[in-house]
Design a protein around this motif. Sequence first.
Motif, PDB file in Angstrom:
ATOM      1  N   LEU B 108       0.875  -1.170  -0.248  1.00 16.74           N
ATOM      2  CA  LEU B 108      -0.020  -0.086  -0.235  1.00 16.74           C
ATOM      3  C   LEU B 108       0.813   1.308   0.051  1.00 16.74           C
ATOM      4  N   LEU B 109       1.878   1.386   0.814  1.00 15.55           N
ATOM      5  CA  LEU B 109       2.845   2.396   1.032  1.00 15.55           C
ATOM      6  C   LEU B 109       3.557   2.684  -0.203  1.00 15.55           C
ATOM      7  N   TYR B 114       1.795   8.635   1.390  1.00 20.52           N
ATOM      8  CA  TYR B 114       1.291   8.989   2.794  1.00 20.52           C
ATOM      9  C   TYR B 114       0.191  10.113   2.498  1.00 20.52           C
ATOM     10  N   ILE B 117      -3.069   8.740   1.398  1.00 16.57           N
ATOM     11  CA  ILE B 117      -3.584   7.837   2.549  1.00 16.57           C
ATOM     12  C   ILE B 117      -4.265   8.601   3.733  1.00 16.57           C
ATOM     13  N   PHE B 118      -3.644   9.637   4.249  1.00 19.60           N
ATOM     14  CA  PHE B 118      -4.056  10.508   5.334  1.00 19.60           C
ATOM     15  C   PHE B 118      -5.327  11.305   4.684  1.00 19.60           C
ATOM     16  N   TYR B 137       4.322  13.493  10.063  1.00 24.46           N
ATOM     17  CA  TYR B 137       5.025  12.986   8.732  1.00 24.46           C
ATOM     18  C   TYR B 137       5.907  13.873   8.050  1.00 24.46           C
TER      19      TYR B 137
END
Lengths: 242, 208
Positions: B108-109, B114, B117-118, B137
Amino acid sequence: MSHIHLPDGVLPVWLWVPGFIAAMLVAAVLFRFTKKEALSRRFPLLGMMAAAMVLGASVEVVPIAYHVNLTVISGILLGPSLIFLATFVVNVILALFGHGGITVIGLNTLILSIEGVFGYFLFHLFWQVSKRLILTTFIATFLALVFSTFAMIGVVSLGTSHYEELIHHEGEGIFEFHLLKDKGPHHEEETKKTEIHLGRFIAIVLPLGFIGWILEGVITALITRYIHRLRPDLLHLEKESQ
Amino acid sequence: MIQLSYLDYIAVEGKRFLHRFSPTLKIIGMVLVLLGIVTLRSLPGLLLLYGTLVALFFITRIPIKIFSLTFYPLIFAVLFIFISGFQIHFLLLIFLKVLCGSTGVVLLLATTPYPMIFSVLGRILPDSFVTALFLTYRSVFILLNILEETQHALYLRGGFQWRHPWRSLINISNAFGHLMIKGIDASEKMYESMLLRGFKNKIFYRGK
């Protein structure tokens, strides 16, 4: 030191779901009762301390899986309410970064925040008694880690019945596959022999933990000394000294 | 930890089919993987799940160096196996669950930045929490830069030597202390510039 380094699917659902709910509730209450202005002002600091904790947790001593948490020093700098939020964020980021345990984020947050919150209160309590920075920080960190490690052992032991189920009922679950497994007459005998060795787990965790508590205690004490030399205002000790 | 910036680079610059999938879909996929991990109790089932994830990993052509990250949580699982009294079935079950989880997350990453995703998480989580995630982050990268400078200074002062444990501990602690003070200074500057840009407890992310 006191993370529950367990993979997803090992702890029973009835244990990790309430853990999640409890962590969410505590976080919601803290957000609700922290002044918005103060929260907004301290957001960057929260982010920075959480990042420092993520960095600390990423420096692993192989093969014993030691890493510094920096939770106590972060608790001292952030205060008891913000450290809870910081540990929540740290656990989410660590789980996303491949540490695993997405389902145990809630429980990990509760356990790790014990370190930060207890560390904060113990540090201020012992400071009022001794006024010796290194000793105060060391004892506060050591005891905070002891509490959180026992909390971790408590959580792990709560799932004993579930581990037995995992060992004894091979192949059972929502999805069953019987491609390789052939249950013969010896299966019942084997089942009787297997048991959960929680005592063995504790016997391994506690001595290793003891070394970790001392190491983290010394490192935290030395970090606090360094901060006290350069930025004593960050530790908020002046008022208590007067 | 240095791999974090590399992972982020691959996620942003990657052009494979998984990179082009919507982040929401990929997160739903990850939730399904987690559901599989929680519910599956048979080795063949878990092997099938793991095989699928590994196949996706290599089809997406994510650099092999990133694959080693998926083995990292095994270090922690080793401690847990003492509970079972070394039951082979239990060990394999635990290891496969660990590997499925970590491979899914790394997949996923390595295909989703990131911040994306957030921003998806922002639809279900409180704004303040997502803001804290964004700031953490961002801060990780600021601290990584400071850490790089500190490492040079640490190296010049003797760094970490097993022969001199006490001096090494002092050096490491000073490095962490330095990292924190620099980080706190940077956070104060960051807050001032965020205020100038009209920060009001929420960060808006404009994706691709």
